[in-house]
Write an enzyme that holds these catalytic residues in place. Structure first.
Site, short mmCIF file in Angstrom:
data_model
loop_
_atom_site.label_atom_id
_atom_site.label_comp_id
_atom_site.label_asym_id
_atom_site.label_seq_id
_atom_site.Cartn_x
_atom_site.Cartn_y
_atom_site.Cartn_z
N GLU A 146 0.93 -1.05 0.12
CA GLU A 146 -0.07 0.12 0.03
C GLU A 146 0.87 1.39 0.07
O GLU A 146 1.95 1.21 0.58
CB GLU A 146 -0.86 0.01 1.22
CG GLU A 146 -1.69 -0.87 1.49
CD GLU A 146 -2.50 -1.10 2.80
OE1 GLU A 146 -2.53 -0.25 3.30
OE2 GLU A 146 -2.73 -2.17 3.14
N CYS B 125 3.05 8.21 1.49
CA CYS B 125 3.56 7.43 2.71
C CYS B 125 3.71 5.91 2.01
O CYS B 125 2.80 5.22 1.53
CB CYS B 125 2.44 7.23 3.61
SG CYS B 125 2.41 6.16 5.12
N CYS C 76 5.05 -7.45 8.10
CA CYS C 76 6.07 -6.91 9.13
C CYS C 76 6.04 -8.22 10.17
O CYS C 76 5.30 -8.95 10.44
CB CYS C 76 5.45 -5.49 9.68
SG CYS C 76 6.34 -5.06 11.13
N CYS D 79 3.37 -5.64 16.65
CA CYS D 79 2.67 -4.47 17.25
C CYS D 79 1.22 -4.72 17.67
O CYS D 79 0.52 -5.19 16.53
CB CYS D 79 2.75 -3.01 16.78
SG CYS D 79 4.62 -2.43 16.84
N CYS E 21 -1.54 -2.92 15.32
CA CYS E 21 -1.50 -2.64 13.95
C CYS E 21 -1.83 -3.70 13.10
O CYS E 21 -1.65 -4.89 13.43
CB CYS E 21 0.25 -2.51 13.82
SG CYS E 21 0.63 -1.93 12.12
N GLY F 256 5.47 -2.35 7.21
CA GLY F 256 6.87 -2.76 7.21
C GLY F 256 7.88 -1.98 8.32
O GLY F 256 7.24 -0.92 8.66
N GLU F 257 8.89 -2.53 8.67
CA GLU F 257 9.68 -1.90 9.64
C GLU F 257 10.88 -1.38 8.74
O GLU F 257 11.66 -2.31 8.55
CB GLU F 257 10.03 -2.83 10.80
CG GLU F 257 11.28 -2.37 11.52
CD GLU F 257 11.06 -1.00 12.25
OE1 GLU F 257 10.04 -0.45 12.47
OE2 GLU F 257 12.19 -0.01 12.01
N SER G 25 10.10 6.02 9.97
CA SER G 25 9.57 5.84 11.18
C SER G 25 9.96 4.46 11.66
O SER G 25 9.82 3.55 10.76
CB SER G 25 8.13 6.02 11.04
OG SER G 25 7.40 5.78 12.47
N SER H 166 8.13 5.21 17.05
CA SER H 166 6.74 4.92 17.47
C SER H 166 6.83 4.56 19.05
O SER H 166 7.23 3.44 19.14
CB SER H 166 6.33 3.84 16.64
OG SER H 166 6.34 4.19 15.31
N LEU H 167 6.73 5.30 19.97
CA LEU H 167 6.91 5.24 21.22
C LEU H 167 5.69 4.48 22.03
O LEU H 167 5.75 3.52 22.50
CB LEU H 167 7.21 6.52 21.88
CG LEU H 167 7.68 6.25 23.39
CD1 LEU H 167 8.93 5.65 23.60
CD2 LEU H 167 7.78 7.76 24.25
N HIS H 168 4.47 5.14 21.82
CA HIS H 168 3.35 4.47 22.17
C HIS H 168 3.22 4.18 23.67
O HIS H 168 1.94 3.91 24.22
CB HIS H 168 2.84 3.25 21.36
CG HIS H 168 2.87 3.52 19.89
ND1 HIS H 168 2.15 4.94 19.31
CD2 HIS H 168 3.39 2.99 18.77
CE1 HIS H 168 2.39 4.77 17.94
NE2 HIS H 168 2.95 3.67 17.70
N ASN I 230 -6.35 4.51 15.27
CA ASN I 230 -7.26 4.10 14.18
C ASN I 230 -7.66 2.66 14.50
O ASN I 230 -7.23 1.83 14.64
CB ASN I 230 -6.28 3.96 12.66
CG ASN I 230 -6.79 5.07 11.91
OD1 ASN I 230 -7.70 5.27 11.60
ND2 ASN I 230 -5.62 5.66 11.38
N CYS J 295 -2.11 1.76 7.94
CA CYS J 295 -1.20 0.69 8.17
C CYS J 295 -1.64 -0.71 7.84
O CYS J 295 -2.25 -1.52 8.66
CB CYS J 295 -0.78 0.60 9.74
SG CYS J 295 -0.44 2.01 10.21
N1 SAH Z 1 7.37 -0.03 11.57
C1 SAH Z 1 7.51 1.42 11.57
C2 SAH Z 1 6.57 2.16 10.55
C3 SAH Z 1 5.33 1.62 10.16
S1 SAH Z 1 3.98 2.02 11.11
C4 SAH Z 1 7.26 1.88 12.93
O1 SAH Z 1 6.61 1.20 13.54
O2 SAH Z 1 7.04 3.06 13.15
C5 SAH Z 1 3.61 3.85 10.82
C6 SAH Z 1 2.95 4.18 12.25
O3 SAH Z 1 1.67 3.87 12.46
C7 SAH Z 1 3.73 4.03 13.51
O4 SAH Z 1 4.00 5.01 14.30
C8 SAH Z 1 2.66 2.70 13.91
O5 SAH Z 1 2.73 2.55 15.28
C9 SAH Z 1 1.29 3.60 13.87
N2 SAH Z 1 0.26 2.54 13.64
C10 SAH Z 1 0.00 1.31 13.55
N3 SAH Z 1 -1.06 0.86 13.83
C11 SAH Z 1 -2.01 2.00 14.00
C12 SAH Z 1 -3.60 2.22 14.49
N4 SAH Z 1 -4.17 1.03 14.56
N5 SAH Z 1 -3.54 3.53 14.85
C13 SAH Z 1 -2.83 4.29 14.86
N6 SAH Z 1 -1.50 4.27 14.43
C14 SAH Z 1 -1.15 3.18 14.06
#
Ligand code: SAH
Length: 347
Positions: free
Chosen positions: A91, A104, A111, A115, A118, A158-159, A190, A213-215, A289, A332
């Site tokens: 995508e 993007c 991946c 996570c 995701c 992907g990462e 990212s 991506s800290l979260h 999301n 994502c």
């Molecule tokens: N692997 C990389 C880049 C891809 S994801 C990373 O982890 O950063 C891009 C961003 O979208 C990341 O910050 C990821 O954590 C976030 N993301 C994934 N699923 C999501 C969701 N359901 N809602 C909001 N952000 C999400």
């Protein structure tokens, strides 16, 4: 096995053509055709026929085709699903902002980071993308949409740091004047925090923006929702961020998806303030999301407000991400997942 011509850097292409006995200006000619999106060497009409045949014998030129294209009725965001040469799909999303158009892109098919919130990781990793495939995500998004691409974010499937060499080569290709000439300062990478790669990236001195991506600011929460945290830890991540900032002078951003009851308490907010200060990071708050297969829900407005108040009081720089393209599954891996489950639905 034929070589992938689109993954060659300009200087490599020049020396390969020279080795074939061609004058130096040929490389620029070939690059121009490649950047126009030709699908065969035959189309390179100002090259001698014999050379076109020679190129065809030695190199492969695979271009993606559109499997589906959805345009958001809300904000014009375009979501592409591309078919790659081996039938895999990735995508790409094109978003329009006041300052220009951002694409993007995906860096892998699937991946392996796992996570919990995701969609991209649900089927695991299939394979990494070639530099040429990432380049074409940008080029063909521009050609098909007619929107000049000014910015790139590696935030699709992907990462990127799990595909380090190919991603770096892609960055050089897309940055090159004979490629798409997109400035490194307009590119954001990212990562979920593969810290063992941060120093390698810093030493390349690319001037791109690194987003983490800290979260979650603590190990307990972060390891629960992001397996990549296990065995690494938030302390080490913050130290790696600080080293990156000190070495490159480029401020890091944290992505923080607000998940109801998981990472959105006042305790999390206070610790996030400390984490951001420790490495001078900017924070991007994103309303989660919703993903069909996942049990997580976005935080309530009330929780988000209380969270932001603490960031304000702590003097942390933050922005709340606008949600774009929510009507076209523009987050994502959602479109690729849908396609796997019900191919008829999106074509
Ligand atoms: N692997 C990389 C880049 C891809 S994801 C990373 O982890 O950063 C891009 C961003 O979208 C990341 O910050 C990821 O954590 C976030 N993301 C994934 N699923 C999501 C969701 N359901 N809602 C909001 N952000 C999400």
């Amino acid at each position: 096995m034929k070589k992938d011509i689109l993954s060659l850097l300009p200087e490599e292409l020049a020396s390969e053509l020279e080795a074939l006995g061609e004058p130096r200006y040929r490389a620029a000619q070939v690059s121009r055709w490649l950047a126009r999106g030709v699908r065969s060497f035959e189309e390179m009409s100002d090259l001698p026929r014999a050379l076109r045949e020679k190129l065809d014998e030695r190199y492969m030129l695979n271009r993606p085709s559109v499997l589906s294209k959805q345009v958001s009725a809300l904000d014009g965001t375009i979501k592409y699903l591309w078919e790659l040469r081996d039938g895999n799909a990735v995508e790409t999303v094109v978003m329009s902002y006041q300052y220009g158009n951002t694409v993007c892109i995906s860096s892998q098919v699937g991946c392996r980071q796992g996570c919990a919130f995701c969609a991209s990781t649900i089927g695991g990793l299939v394979r990494s993308l070639e530099p040429s495939e990432m380049f074409d995500e940008v080029l063909f998004s521009e050609l098909d949409s007619g929107k000049k691409i000014s910015h790139i974010v590696l935030m699709g499937i992907g990462e990127p740091l799990d595909n380090f060499d190919n991603v770096v080569r892609f960055l050089k290709l897309v940055n090159s004047p004979s490629g798409m000439n997109i400035g490194m300062r307009h590119i954001t990478l990212s990562t979920c925090g593969l810290i063992e790669r941060f120093d390698d990236l810093a030493s390349l001195d690319l001037q791109l923006t690194l987003t983490v991506s800290l979260h979650a600011p603590d190990d307990e929460t972060r390891s629960q929702i992001m397996p990549a945290n296990r065995g690494r830890g938030v302390d080490a991540l913050i130290r790696a961020c600080r080293r990156y900032y000190e070495k490159t002078g480029r401020r890091i951003s944290f992505e923080y998806a607000m998940i109801d009851g998981v990472n959105d308490t006042e305790k999390h907010a206070r610790l996030l303030v400390r984490r951001a200060r420790d490495c001078g990071a900017h924070v991007n708050l994103i309303p989660l999301n919703h993903v069909e297969e996942r049990r997580f829900k976005p935080s309530t407005q009330g929780h988000m407000k209380a969270f932001m108040k603490i960031l304000d009081e702590g003097g942390v720089n933050y922005t709340v991400r606008r949600t774009l393209g929510s009507d076209v599954d523009a987050s994502c891996g959602q479109l690729r997942r849908k396609m796997q489950k019900d191919p008829a639905k999106t074509i």
